[in-house]
Design a protein around this motif. Structure first.
Motif, PDB file in Angstrom:
ATOM      1  N   MET A  78       0.822  -1.181   0.000  1.00  9.40           N
ATOM      2  CA  MET A  78       0.000   0.000   0.000  1.00  9.40           C
ATOM      3  C   MET A  78       0.868   1.247   0.000  1.00  9.40           C
ATOM      4  N   ALA A  79       2.068   1.146   0.547  1.00  6.56           N
ATOM      5  CA  ALA A  79       2.954   2.309   0.576  1.00  6.56           C
ATOM      6  C   ALA A  79       3.328   2.754  -0.832  1.00  6.56           C
ATOM      7  N   ALA A  80       3.423   1.807  -1.765  1.00  8.20           N
ATOM      8  CA  ALA A  80       3.785   2.143  -3.146  1.00  8.20           C
ATOM      9  C   ALA A  80       2.717   3.000  -3.817  1.00  8.20           C
ATOM     10  N   CYS A  81       1.495   2.980  -3.305  1.00  9.59           N
ATOM     11  CA  CYS A  81       0.385   3.736  -3.893  1.00  9.59           C
ATOM     12  C   CYS A  81       0.324   5.181  -3.398  1.00  9.59           C
ATOM     13  N   GLN A  82       1.143   5.534  -2.427  1.00 10.04           N
ATOM     14  CA  GLN A  82       1.025   6.835  -1.777  1.00 10.04           C
ATOM     15  C   GLN A  82       1.693   7.973  -2.539  1.00 10.04           C
ATOM     16  N   GLY A  83       2.572   7.697  -3.495  1.00  7.87           N
ATOM     17  CA  GLY A  83       3.289   8.750  -4.205  1.00  7.87           C
ATOM     18  C   GLY A  83       2.397   9.541  -5.141  1.00  7.87           C
ATOM     19  N   PRO A  84       2.806  10.773  -5.469  1.00 11.47           N
ATOM     20  CA  PRO A  84       2.012  11.578  -6.398  1.00 11.47           C
ATOM     21  C   PRO A  84       2.050  10.998  -7.815  1.00 11.47           C
ATOM     22  N   GLY A  85       0.906  10.936  -8.449  1.00 12.00           N
ATOM     23  CA  GLY A  85       0.821  10.464  -9.825  1.00 12.00           C
ATOM     24  C   GLY A  85       0.958   8.967  -9.996  1.00 12.00           C
TER      25      GLY A  85
ATOM     26  N   HIS B 254       1.448  -6.529  -8.528  1.00 12.49           N
ATOM     27  CA  HIS B 254       1.404  -7.459  -7.397  1.00 12.49           C
ATOM     28  C   HIS B 254       0.297  -8.508  -7.549  1.00 12.49           C
ATOM     29  N   LYS B 255      -0.271  -8.594  -8.755  1.00 11.04           N
ATOM     30  CA  LYS B 255      -1.309  -9.578  -9.071  1.00 11.04           C
ATOM     31  C   LYS B 255      -2.508  -9.452  -8.134  1.00 11.04           C
ATOM     32  N   LEU B 256      -2.912  -8.206  -7.899  1.00 14.83           N
ATOM     33  CA  LEU B 256      -4.085  -7.918  -7.078  1.00 14.83           C
ATOM     34  C   LEU B 256      -5.161  -7.276  -7.933  1.00 14.83           C
ATOM     35  N   ASN B 257      -6.397  -7.371  -7.479  1.00 12.87           N
ATOM     36  CA  ASN B 257      -7.490  -6.675  -8.121  1.00 12.87           C
ATOM     37  C   ASN B 257      -7.389  -5.206  -7.738  1.00 12.87           C
ATOM     38  N   ALA B 258      -7.444  -4.304  -8.711  1.00 17.53           N
ATOM     39  CA  ALA B 258      -7.286  -2.875  -8.451  1.00 17.53           C
ATOM     40  C   ALA B 258      -8.378  -2.358  -7.513  1.00 17.53           C
TER      41      ALA B 258
ATOM     42  N   ALA C  89      -3.935   1.100 -10.275  1.00 14.91           N
ATOM     43  CA  ALA C  89      -4.164  -0.061 -11.133  1.00 14.91           C
ATOM     44  C   ALA C  89      -2.835  -0.715 -11.529  1.00 14.91           C
ATOM     45  N   ALA C  90      -1.826   0.089 -11.847  1.00 10.44           N
ATOM     46  CA  ALA C  90      -0.519  -0.464 -12.224  1.00 10.44           C
ATOM     47  C   ALA C  90       0.135  -1.174 -11.048  1.00 10.44           C
TER      48      ALA C  90
END
Length: 105
Positions: free
Chosen positions: A1-8, A18-22, A12-13
């Motif tokens: 989840m930390a990877a999702c915190q950055g701007p932009g 990580h082979k997860l549902n977005a 989904a990517a």
């Protein structure tokens, strides 16, 4: 989840990587932002389903006679109604792989 915190960052990517549902990842992010705790349903959603198809993978093929120089690697590329076929001797398989890697960039 930390990877999702950055701007932009594309959630989904990150999910795909990580082979997860977005949608599942977005729900986790929303819960984390609101301070909610993880439920048993969230944990069950993390487990892969038995019906889920396996990820495609590279499968190496063993040639029956590696010294047979008459055999060739054939690559067919189609785009709309057009197609091209590339033939490459198996004796130069490493060069073929390098060419394909460069071509597919």
């Amino acid at each position: 989840m930390a990877a999702c915190q950055g701007p932009g960052v594309s959630v989904a990517a990150i999910a795909l990587m990580h082979k997860l549902n977005a949608n599942l990842l977005r729900r986790w992010l929303e819960k984390a932002e609101s301070g909610a705790t993880t439920t048993a349903g969230d944990v069950m959603a993390m487990k892969p389903s038995a019906a889920a198809p396996a990820s495609p993978a590279f499968v190496p093929l063993q040639l029956s006679d590696a010294n047979d120089h008459r055999r060739e690697i054939r690559v067919e590329v189609r785009r709309g109604q057009q197609s091209i076929t590339i033939s490459w001797p198996t004796s130069d398989a490493a060069q073929c792989a390098a060419w394909l890697r460069e071509w597919l960039k």
